[in-house]
Design a protein around this motif. Structure first.
Motif, PDB file in Angstrom:
ATOM      1  N   VAL A 103       0.842  -1.201   0.000  1.00  0.00           N
ATOM      2  CA  VAL A 103       0.000   0.000   0.000  1.00  0.00           C
ATOM      3  C   VAL A 103       0.878   1.254   0.000  1.00  0.00           C
ATOM      4  CG1 VAL A 103      -1.706   1.338   1.312  1.00  0.00           C
ATOM      5  CG2 VAL A 103      -1.970  -1.147   1.054  1.00  0.00           C
ATOM      6  N   ALA A 104       1.925   1.258   0.821  1.00  0.00           N
ATOM      7  CA  ALA A 104       2.831   2.418   0.859  1.00  0.00           C
ATOM      8  C   ALA A 104       3.469   2.653  -0.506  1.00  0.00           C
ATOM      9  CB  ALA A 104       3.901   2.213   1.929  1.00  0.00           C
ATOM     10  N   ALA A 105       3.882   1.582  -1.171  1.00  0.00           N
ATOM     11  CA  ALA A 105       4.483   1.720  -2.502  1.00  0.00           C
ATOM     12  C   ALA A 105       3.459   2.265  -3.493  1.00  0.00           C
ATOM     13  CB  ALA A 105       5.023   0.377  -2.979  1.00  0.00           C
ATOM     14  N   GLY A 106       2.200   1.909  -3.298  1.00  0.00           N
ATOM     15  CA  GLY A 106       1.154   2.391  -4.194  1.00  0.00           C
ATOM     16  C   GLY A 106       0.888   3.876  -4.091  1.00  0.00           C
ATOM     17  N   VAL A 107       1.138   4.460  -2.925  1.00  0.00           N
ATOM     18  CA  VAL A 107       0.845   5.890  -2.741  1.00  0.00           C
ATOM     19  C   VAL A 107       2.100   6.759  -2.800  1.00  0.00           C
ATOM     20  CG1 VAL A 107      -1.239   5.439  -1.418  1.00  0.00           C
ATOM     21  CG2 VAL A 107       0.906   5.747  -0.212  1.00  0.00           C
ATOM     22  N   GLU A 108       3.262   6.130  -2.919  1.00  0.00           N
ATOM     23  CA  GLU A 108       4.507   6.898  -2.958  1.00  0.00           C
ATOM     24  C   GLU A 108       4.712   7.576  -4.302  1.00  0.00           C
ATOM     25  OE1 GLU A 108       7.759   4.297  -2.138  1.00  0.00           O
ATOM     26  OE2 GLU A 108       7.490   4.455   0.010  1.00  0.00           O
ATOM     27  N   GLY A 109       5.596   8.543  -4.252  1.00  0.00           N
ATOM     28  CA  GLY A 109       6.070   9.168  -5.477  1.00  0.00           C
ATOM     29  C   GLY A 109       5.138  10.216  -6.033  1.00  0.00           C
ATOM     30  N   GLY A 110       5.772  11.166  -6.651  1.00  0.00           N
ATOM     31  CA  GLY A 110       5.024  12.211  -7.328  1.00  0.00           C
ATOM     32  C   GLY A 110       4.226  13.087  -6.389  1.00  0.00           C
ATOM     33  N   GLU A 111       3.648  14.065  -6.967  1.00  0.00           N
ATOM     34  CA  GLU A 111       2.821  15.006  -6.216  1.00  0.00           C
ATOM     35  C   GLU A 111       1.366  14.826  -6.632  1.00  0.00           C
ATOM     36  OE1 GLU A 111       3.885  17.024  -3.748  1.00  0.00           O
ATOM     37  OE2 GLU A 111       5.828  16.075  -4.006  1.00  0.00           O
ATOM     38  N   LEU A 112       0.884  13.624  -6.445  1.00  0.00           N
ATOM     39  CA  LEU A 112      -0.497  13.351  -6.803  1.00  0.00           C
ATOM     40  C   LEU A 112      -1.444  14.069  -5.849  1.00  0.00           C
ATOM     41  CD1 LEU A 112      -0.382   9.493  -7.432  1.00  0.00           C
ATOM     42  CD2 LEU A 112      -0.455  11.304  -9.146  1.00  0.00           C
ATOM     43  N   PRO A 113      -2.592  14.485  -6.349  1.00  0.00           N
ATOM     44  CA  PRO A 113      -3.608  15.061  -5.467  1.00  0.00           C
ATOM     45  C   PRO A 113      -4.090  13.986  -4.486  1.00  0.00           C
ATOM     46  CG  PRO A 113      -4.211  15.343  -7.791  1.00  0.00           C
ATOM     47  CD  PRO A 113      -2.990  14.492  -7.746  1.00  0.00           C
ATOM     48  N   PRO A 114      -4.598  14.396  -3.341  1.00  0.00           N
ATOM     49  CA  PRO A 114      -5.023  13.441  -2.314  1.00  0.00           C
ATOM     50  C   PRO A 114      -6.003  12.376  -2.811  1.00  0.00           C
ATOM     51  CG  PRO A 114      -5.024  15.645  -1.408  1.00  0.00           C
ATOM     52  CD  PRO A 114      -4.745  15.780  -2.872  1.00  0.00           C
ATOM     53  N   ASP A 115      -6.969  12.752  -3.651  1.00  0.00           N
ATOM     54  CA  ASP A 115      -7.931  11.759  -4.123  1.00  0.00           C
ATOM     55  C   ASP A 115      -7.266  10.690  -4.983  1.00  0.00           C
ATOM     56  OD1 ASP A 115      -7.533  13.701  -6.151  1.00  0.00           O
ATOM     57  OD2 ASP A 115      -9.487  13.246  -7.060  1.00  0.00           O
TER      58      ASP A 115
END
Length: 132
Positions: A77-89
């Motif tokens: 899950v952490a790897a899935g949300v890492e990286g870039g400056e994605l918006p919260p949604d």
């Protein structure tokens, strides 16, 4: 072993991983109570005394499985949300996608974490709560 060939000694970490892999399969299939140390040893390709030598007891083996599987799920899950400056949604969506992908690709792990750990009482329920 035929012809007096020596068994290749595996590093402890590799052997322990084999035992944990076998235990996760057995616990997922049969539940904690019905899983047998004999079957776990057989699935891992080791002797039952070796399982006890490495992991001490069925309770400690199950706890080690819960911890390892929880760490793997959380890392996915952490790897899935890492990286870039994605918006919260989009980060939320990426985390959810990583979670469900991991659960689908590791069904035995998911059964141990979602069903077995929380229904076996203490100390396993505490381990499952820590993961959450």
């Amino acid at each position: 072993m035929a012809g007096g060939a020596k068994a290749r000694r595996l590093p402890r970490a590799v052997r322990e991983r084999q035992m944990l892999d076998a235990a996760v399969r057995s616990f997922a299939r049969h539940g904690y109570q019905a899983a047998s140390m004999d079957e776990i040893a057989e699935l891992a390709g080791v002797s039952k005394p070796l399982v006890y030598l490495y992991l001490n007891s069925k309770e400690e083996l199950f706890t080690a499985c819960i911890r390892r599987e929880a760490e793997a799920l959380l890392a996915a899950v952490a790897a899935g949300v890492e990286g870039g400056e994605l918006p919260p949604d989009e980060r939320l969506w990426a985390g959810l996608l990583a979670f469900f992908t991991y659960a689908a690709e590791h069904p035995d792990s998911w059964v141990v974490l979602s069903r077995q750990a929380r229904t076996q009482g203490e100390p396993f329920a505490t381990e499952a709560s820590r993961m959450r």
